[in-house]
Design an enzyme around this catalytic site. Structure first.
Site, PDB file in Angstrom:
ATOM      1  CG  ASP A 169      -3.032   8.859  -3.394  1.00  0.00           C
ATOM      2  OD1 ASP A 169      -3.946   9.612  -3.792  1.00  0.00           O
ATOM      3  OD2 ASP A 169      -1.975   9.271  -2.906  1.00  0.00           O
ATOM      4  CG  ASP A 198       0.730   9.735  -5.485  1.00  0.00           C
ATOM      5  OD1 ASP A 198       1.448  10.458  -6.214  1.00  0.00           O
ATOM      6  OD2 ASP A 198       0.747   9.795  -4.250  1.00  0.00           O
ATOM      7  CG  HIS A 339       0.972  13.653   2.827  1.00  0.00           C
ATOM      8  ND1 HIS A 339       2.340  13.676   2.681  1.00  0.00           N
ATOM      9  CD2 HIS A 339       0.569  12.477   2.299  1.00  0.00           C
ATOM     10  CE1 HIS A 339       2.743  12.568   2.085  1.00  0.00           C
ATOM     11  NE2 HIS A 339       1.694  11.818   1.854  1.00  0.00           N
ATOM     12  CB  VAL A 367      -4.384  12.226   2.939  1.00  0.00           C
ATOM     13  CG1 VAL A 367      -4.694  11.573   4.279  1.00  0.00           C
ATOM     14  CG2 VAL A 367      -3.596  13.509   3.124  1.00  0.00           C
ATOM     15  CG  HIS A 368      -2.187   6.736   1.284  1.00  0.00           C
ATOM     16  ND1 HIS A 368      -0.935   6.215   1.431  1.00  0.00           N
ATOM     17  CD2 HIS A 368      -2.134   7.518   0.162  1.00  0.00           C
ATOM     18  CE1 HIS A 368      -0.171   6.647   0.449  1.00  0.00           C
ATOM     19  NE2 HIS A 368      -0.868   7.437  -0.332  1.00  0.00           N
TER      20      HIS A 368
HETATM   21 FE   LIG Z   1       0.872  11.433  -2.933  1.00  0.00          FE
END
Ligand SMILES: [Fe+2]
Length: 479
Positions: A169, A198, A339, A367-368
């Site tokens: 991500d 991502d 998420h 998930v960040h």
């Molecule tokens: Fe994503």
């Protein structure tokens, strides 16, 4: 006896403290990090940022990146973009100290996305390379040439040490830039990036402004031109935008990032496998169909990804590649409200296989934040029996969420409370991971947050291989 430092009160105090600490560890091995960080919005770097600098010269190759080009690591796919004209598809390559330059011929593609037209995107596979060898390569033949280098991996074998980086991500913010710098400067020296999906976040711009795919390609070139990045497709690669007439999913991603999916008999670039050193790496797609039939006459039918994985897992030879690693975008075990449970249907389909085949570790993004699980499974549940709690399972993988690359959407710091038992450590900070394989029985994972110095690990775990050394390796068991 006082001169020996002994007293009964000291003994009782020591016993009391020992019991209290022991109880704290046994009652709660779970950690939600209390690390505090600056709460600032992540901002994309401006188009004229140094990180996006266009290389000088007519038709100069830009956005250069490499990935593994076959199943065992003797081939490399070299990709680059030219802007002024198609130019040559050729790659020249040679080993250090060699006078002879070999040639390989690639192909060029372009695509349109709404009102954007891509540059000339070249992909060239160079094959029959020697293992464990430094190669130089040159692109842009006939106009402005640029030269890069890479190391091929050692030959596949059970005790071959190898170090992977983990990034997910990423996006293209100032935080993304810090993550990449920390990865590059980490003395653990990752030699291949396992990227869990991502990439550019271009789709966060109006009309999915594909100029932001180009800037991302230029930003990551400083690493991806010199070591392979192994690609996983995330939701930001889908680029499905029927409101502007863009109805072919994954169009920019599949034109720009090629993977060697045919080498593992896959029929699509979203799921495939490679061997590298002592690891067998399976890449799955959270955004491609994966369900199957349970009807007795058609077992294991319906979707290509399911059928492929059923055959694929059975092929893994742990005597050759002891470390079985799976990459996917959407995590199965995550205790962040962001998420939450999006990976659940894929877990229902594939988790029994992961336990049966003793997958060592699953890396996901989406998930960040960062999170590491215990070894747990949840394969007893069948809707009517009520057995829906994950249980400790030494045949199960550790699940690591590493979607903390630093993209424009910011950190995910809204976590499920209380911390579930399956969650060993969690923290919402940007960073990257390193998975260092030592031999067939031991590997070491470290998580590095961007606020720390390059060598600092904010979380870590020694991994004991599930096939060769399947004893409890949780951090709780080794405190
Ligand atoms: Fe994503």
């Amino acid at each position: 006896m006082g001169d020996m430092g002994f007293s009964w009160s000291h003994l009782f105090l020591a016993l009391f403290l020992g019991l209290a600490l022991d109880g704290a560890v046994k009652c709660n091995g779970r950690i939600t990090s209390s690390f505090t960080r600056k709460v600032e919005k992540s901002v994309d770097m401006p188009l004229d940022s140094d990180a996006f600098r266009v290389p000088p010269g007519y038709n100069a190759p830009q956005q250069v990146h490499i990935t593994q080009g076959d199943h065992v690591g003797k081939a490399v796919i070299v990709s680059w973009v030219t802007k002024d004209e198609p130019g040559s598809n050729q790659v020249l390559y040679w080993t250090e100290n060699s006078k002879h330059k070999s040639k390989a011929e690639g192909k060029v593609v372009t695509y349109k996305f709404y009102n954007y037209t891509s540059g000339y995107i070249h992909h060239c596979t160079i094959r029959n390379l020697k293992f464990n060898t430094k190669y130089y390569y040159e692109v842009g033949i006939g106009h402005t040439t640029r030269t890069f280098w890479f190391m091929t991996p050692p030959e596949v074998g059970p005790d071959v040490p190898y170090t992977f980086g983990l990034i997910g991500d990423l996006g293209q913010t100032f935080d993304s830039n810090r993550t990449l710098t920390h990865y590059e400067m980490n003395p653990a020296n990752g030699r291949t990036v396992l990227f869990v999906g991502d990439l550019s976040y271009a789709d966060d711009y109006p009309f999915h402004d594909n100029v932001r795919w180009d800037t991302w390609g230029r930003f990551t070139e400083r690493s991806a031109a010199y070591q392979p990045w192994i690609w996983t497709a995330g939701n930001h690669e889908i680029d499905f935008a029927p409101e502007i007439g863009e109805t072919v999913p994954f169009k920019p991603y599949t034109h720009r990032y090629h993977v060697p999916f045919r080498a593992s008999n896959s029929t699509a670039p979203f799921w495939y496998s490679i061997k590298r050193a002592s690891a067998y790496i399976i890449v799955l797609s959270s955004y491609s169909a994966y369900v199957t039939s349970t009807y007795p006459s058609f077992p294991g039918k319906y979707t290509p990804q399911y059928q492929w994985l059923a055959e694929e897992l059975a092929k893994v030879n742990r005597s050759e590649t002891p470390w079985l690693i799976v990459l996917m975008h959407s995590p199965w075990y995550n205790s962040n409200n962001y998420h939450y449970m999006e990976g659940e249907t894929m877990r229902v389909m594939f988790e029994p296989w992961f336990v049966h085949y003793k997958v060592d570790v699953v890396f996901a993004g989406h998930v960040h934040a960062y999170e590491r699980s215990e070894r747990v499974s949840n394969i007893g549940y069948n809707i009517v029996n009520g057995l829906c709690d994950p249980v400790n399972d030494q045949s199960a993988p550790v699940y690591i969420t590493i979607g903390d690359g630093g993209n424009i959407e910011g950190l995910a710091n809204n976590m499920t409370e209380p911390q579930p038992k399956y969650s060993a450590f969690r923290e919402a900070s940007f960073g990257h991971g390193i998975f260092g394989i030592k031999n067939r029985s031991h590997a070491y994972f470290g998580w590095h947050r961007n606020e720390d110095r390059y060598a600092v690990e904010a979380d870590s775990q020694w991994f004991f291989n599930r096939y060769w050394n399947p004893i409890d390796d949780s951090t709780k068991a080794h405190k």
